[in-house]
Design a protein around this motif. Sequence first.
Motif, PDB file in Angstrom:
ATOM      1  N   VAL A   1       0.878  -1.163  -0.148  1.00 49.36           N
ATOM      2  CA  VAL A   1      -0.181   0.142  -0.450  1.00 49.36           C
ATOM      3  C   VAL A   1       0.382   1.252   0.320  1.00 49.36           C
ATOM      4  O   VAL A   1       0.548   1.942  -0.786  1.00 49.36           O
ATOM      5  CB  VAL A   1      -1.046  -0.144   1.155  1.00 49.36           C
ATOM      6  CG1 VAL A   1      -1.585   0.560   0.648  1.00 49.36           C
ATOM      7  CG2 VAL A   1      -1.669  -1.337   0.907  1.00 49.36           C
ATOM      8  N   LEU A   2       1.797   1.109   0.507  1.00 51.18           N
ATOM      9  CA  LEU A   2       2.259   2.491   1.171  1.00 51.18           C
ATOM     10  C   LEU A   2       3.320   2.814  -0.611  1.00 51.18           C
ATOM     11  O   LEU A   2       3.374   3.160  -0.994  1.00 51.18           O
ATOM     12  CB  LEU A   2       4.431   1.964   1.779  1.00 51.18           C
ATOM     13  CG  LEU A   2       4.744   3.161   1.990  1.00 51.18           C
ATOM     14  CD1 LEU A   2       4.595   4.392   2.583  1.00 51.18           C
ATOM     15  CD2 LEU A   2       5.949   2.613   3.147  1.00 51.18           C
ATOM     16  N   ALA A   3       4.152   1.701  -0.942  1.00 44.51           N
ATOM     17  CA  ALA A   3       4.318   1.500  -2.660  1.00 44.51           C
ATOM     18  C   ALA A   3       3.584   2.278  -3.234  1.00 44.51           C
ATOM     19  O   ALA A   3       3.554   3.152  -4.521  1.00 44.51           O
ATOM     20  CB  ALA A   3       4.928   0.786  -2.834  1.00 44.51           C
ATOM     21  N   GLY A   4       2.081   2.069  -3.360  1.00 37.86           N
ATOM     22  CA  GLY A   4       1.494   2.151  -4.570  1.00 37.86           C
ATOM     23  C   GLY A   4       0.707   3.718  -4.051  1.00 37.86           C
ATOM     24  O   GLY A   4       1.429   4.461  -5.230  1.00 37.86           O
ATOM     25  N   ALA A   5       0.611   4.736  -2.506  1.00 40.68           N
ATOM     26  CA  ALA A   5       0.886   5.802  -2.586  1.00 40.68           C
ATOM     27  C   ALA A   5       1.971   6.900  -2.844  1.00 40.68           C
ATOM     28  O   ALA A   5       1.764   7.511  -3.440  1.00 40.68           O
ATOM     29  CB  ALA A   5       0.755   5.717  -0.626  1.00 40.68           C
ATOM     30  N   VAL A   6       3.233   6.432  -2.476  1.00 39.30           N
ATOM     31  CA  VAL A   6       4.654   6.814  -3.626  1.00 39.30           C
ATOM     32  C   VAL A   6       4.074   6.927  -5.043  1.00 39.30           C
ATOM     33  O   VAL A   6       4.292   8.308  -5.389  1.00 39.30           O
ATOM     34  CB  VAL A   6       5.916   5.948  -2.757  1.00 39.30           C
ATOM     35  CG1 VAL A   6       6.943   6.570  -3.815  1.00 39.30           C
ATOM     36  CG2 VAL A   6       5.868   6.156  -0.661  1.00 39.30           C
TER      37      VAL A   6
ATOM     38  N   PHE B   1       1.463   9.104  -5.656  1.00 38.53           N
ATOM     39  CA  PHE B   1       2.502  10.860  -5.568  1.00 38.53           C
ATOM     40  C   PHE B   1       3.394  10.981  -6.699  1.00 38.53           C
ATOM     41  O   PHE B   1       3.201  12.311  -7.157  1.00 38.53           O
ATOM     42  CB  PHE B   1       3.218  11.271  -3.927  1.00 38.53           C
ATOM     43  CG  PHE B   1       3.697  12.262  -4.209  1.00 38.53           C
ATOM     44  CD1 PHE B   1       2.518  13.048  -3.347  1.00 38.53           C
ATOM     45  CD2 PHE B   1       4.839  12.520  -4.382  1.00 38.53           C
ATOM     46  CE1 PHE B   1       3.058  14.611  -3.144  1.00 38.53           C
ATOM     47  CE2 PHE B   1       5.221  13.598  -3.746  1.00 38.53           C
ATOM     48  CZ  PHE B   1       4.524  14.772  -3.663  1.00 38.53           C
ATOM     49  N   ALA B   2       4.639  10.062  -6.971  1.00 42.37           N
ATOM     50  CA  ALA B   2       5.276  10.640  -8.066  1.00 42.37           C
ATOM     51  C   ALA B   2       5.033  10.784  -9.031  1.00 42.37           C
ATOM     52  O   ALA B   2       5.385  11.579  -9.759  1.00 42.37           O
ATOM     53  CB  ALA B   2       6.156   9.686  -8.072  1.00 42.37           C
ATOM     54  N   ARG B   3       3.725  10.296  -9.664  1.00 41.80           N
ATOM     55  CA  ARG B   3       3.402   9.888 -10.436  1.00 41.80           C
ATOM     56  C   ARG B   3       2.106  12.050 -11.064  1.00 41.80           C
ATOM     57  O   ARG B   3       2.494  12.073 -12.092  1.00 41.80           O
ATOM     58  CB  ARG B   3       2.320   8.952 -11.228  1.00 41.80           C
ATOM     59  CG  ARG B   3       1.564   8.472 -12.801  1.00 41.80           C
ATOM     60  CD  ARG B   3       2.071   8.645 -13.428  1.00 41.80           C
ATOM     61  NE  ARG B   3       1.539   8.810 -15.245  1.00 41.80           N
ATOM     62  CZ  ARG B   3       1.002  10.036 -15.526  1.00 41.80           C
ATOM     63  NH1 ARG B   3       1.615  11.079 -15.225  1.00 41.80           N
ATOM     64  NH2 ARG B   3       0.564  10.037 -17.272  1.00 41.80           N
ATOM     65  N   ALA B   4       2.099  11.451 -10.078  1.00 42.84           N
ATOM     66  CA  ALA B   4       0.924  12.853  -9.595  1.00 42.84           C
ATOM     67  C   ALA B   4       1.812  14.137 -10.002  1.00 42.84           C
ATOM     68  O   ALA B   4       1.504  15.401 -10.200  1.00 42.84           O
ATOM     69  CB  ALA B   4       0.170  13.400  -8.285  1.00 42.84           C
TER      70      ALA B   4
ATOM     71  N   VAL C   1      13.987  12.300  -3.632  1.00 40.82           N
ATOM     72  CA  VAL C   1      14.029  12.290  -1.854  1.00 40.82           C
ATOM     73  C   VAL C   1      12.107  11.083  -1.488  1.00 40.82           C
ATOM     74  O   VAL C   1      12.715  10.842  -0.773  1.00 40.82           O
ATOM     75  CB  VAL C   1      13.661  13.653  -1.658  1.00 40.82           C
ATOM     76  CG1 VAL C   1      13.114  13.439  -0.644  1.00 40.82           C
ATOM     77  CG2 VAL C   1      14.679  14.362  -1.507  1.00 40.82           C
ATOM     78  N   VAL C   2      11.468  11.419  -2.662  1.00 39.71           N
ATOM     79  CA  VAL C   2      10.208  10.847  -2.282  1.00 39.71           C
ATOM     80  C   VAL C   2      10.561   8.943  -2.705  1.00 39.71           C
ATOM     81  O   VAL C   2      10.171   8.266  -1.716  1.00 39.71           O
ATOM     82  CB  VAL C   2       9.675  11.484  -3.230  1.00 39.71           C
ATOM     83  CG1 VAL C   2       8.062   9.856  -3.793  1.00 39.71           C
ATOM     84  CG2 VAL C   2       8.477  12.357  -3.623  1.00 39.71           C
ATOM     85  N   LEU C   3      11.471   8.206  -3.376  1.00 44.83           N
ATOM     86  CA  LEU C   3      11.376   7.403  -3.620  1.00 44.83           C
ATOM     87  C   LEU C   3      13.090   6.673  -3.012  1.00 44.83           C
ATOM     88  O   LEU C   3      12.652   5.488  -2.279  1.00 44.83           O
ATOM     89  CB  LEU C   3      12.646   7.148  -5.151  1.00 44.83           C
ATOM     90  CG  LEU C   3      11.591   7.262  -6.070  1.00 44.83           C
ATOM     91  CD1 LEU C   3      12.572   7.346  -7.627  1.00 44.83           C
ATOM     92  CD2 LEU C   3      10.297   6.527  -6.410  1.00 44.83           C
ATOM     93  N   LEU C   4      13.426   7.598  -2.312  1.00 49.78           N
ATOM     94  CA  LEU C   4      14.595   7.209  -0.544  1.00 49.78           C
ATOM     95  C   LEU C   4      13.419   6.965   0.365  1.00 49.78           C
ATOM     96  O   LEU C   4      14.192   6.329   1.379  1.00 49.78           O
ATOM     97  CB  LEU C   4      15.274   8.369  -0.523  1.00 49.78           C
ATOM     98  CG  LEU C   4      16.586   8.446  -1.795  1.00 49.78           C
ATOM     99  CD1 LEU C   4      17.267   9.928  -1.751  1.00 49.78           C
ATOM    100  CD2 LEU C   4      17.115   7.552  -2.062  1.00 49.78           C
TER     101      LEU C   4
END
Length: 224
Positions: free
Chosen positions: A144-149, A152-155, A205-208
């Motif tokens: 779920v966390l991976a999907g949310a991140v 966010f990155a896609r948006a 930063v988001v991916l880290l």
Amino acid sequence: MDWFPLINSLRIAAVSTVVVFFVGVGAAQLIAQLPRYAKALIDVVLTLPLVLPPTVVGYLLLLVLGPRRVVGAWALQAFGVRLTMTWYSAIFACVVVAFPLMYRTARGAFEAYDKTLTHAALTLGRSRTWAFWRVQMPCCAQGVLAGAVLAFARALGEYGATAMICGYTPGQTATVSTTVYQLWRTGDDALALKWVLVNVAISAVVLLAMNWLEGRTRTRGGRA
């Protein structure tokens, strides 16, 4: 350097991610329990924005939310609110294009979840809602966390649909992506490169952060 495009992009991505999180998790939980044939059919519909060109998504949104269309005309007449060519119009575009990432990632996590844990909670007198949030979601937190991140990155990086539904107005609807395009189009490569580097830095930063949180989830799982 005007920082409005960055602030606007961050607030659009943040609001879109919150919406996509709850809608995506709800849809994933519901559809994961459906029969295979129904799941396959609904999957096609919900995942379609992932493979459609962003300009096609933007055009379809204009057909629905435009001021002379059904939903757009109703919102304008009833509330005096325009659903296109404003900064928040981009939220609609980002929700649509980011939803499949949240939905598919969460659904994969839910399908791999051991449902006997939920049954055990129910036999102990807990409600399904309690079992979902206190048992299933912690077990599926990594997916779920991976999907949310990813959502966010896609948006944050959305351009095609956003450009069509909210356009580009400095200080009003400009995002990082639309600003980069406009600067490149006008020949300001130096400033365009600065915005590209800002976007790359934020994405990194988001991916880290995602990798760090996933590492904490694995560590907690191992201790448990």
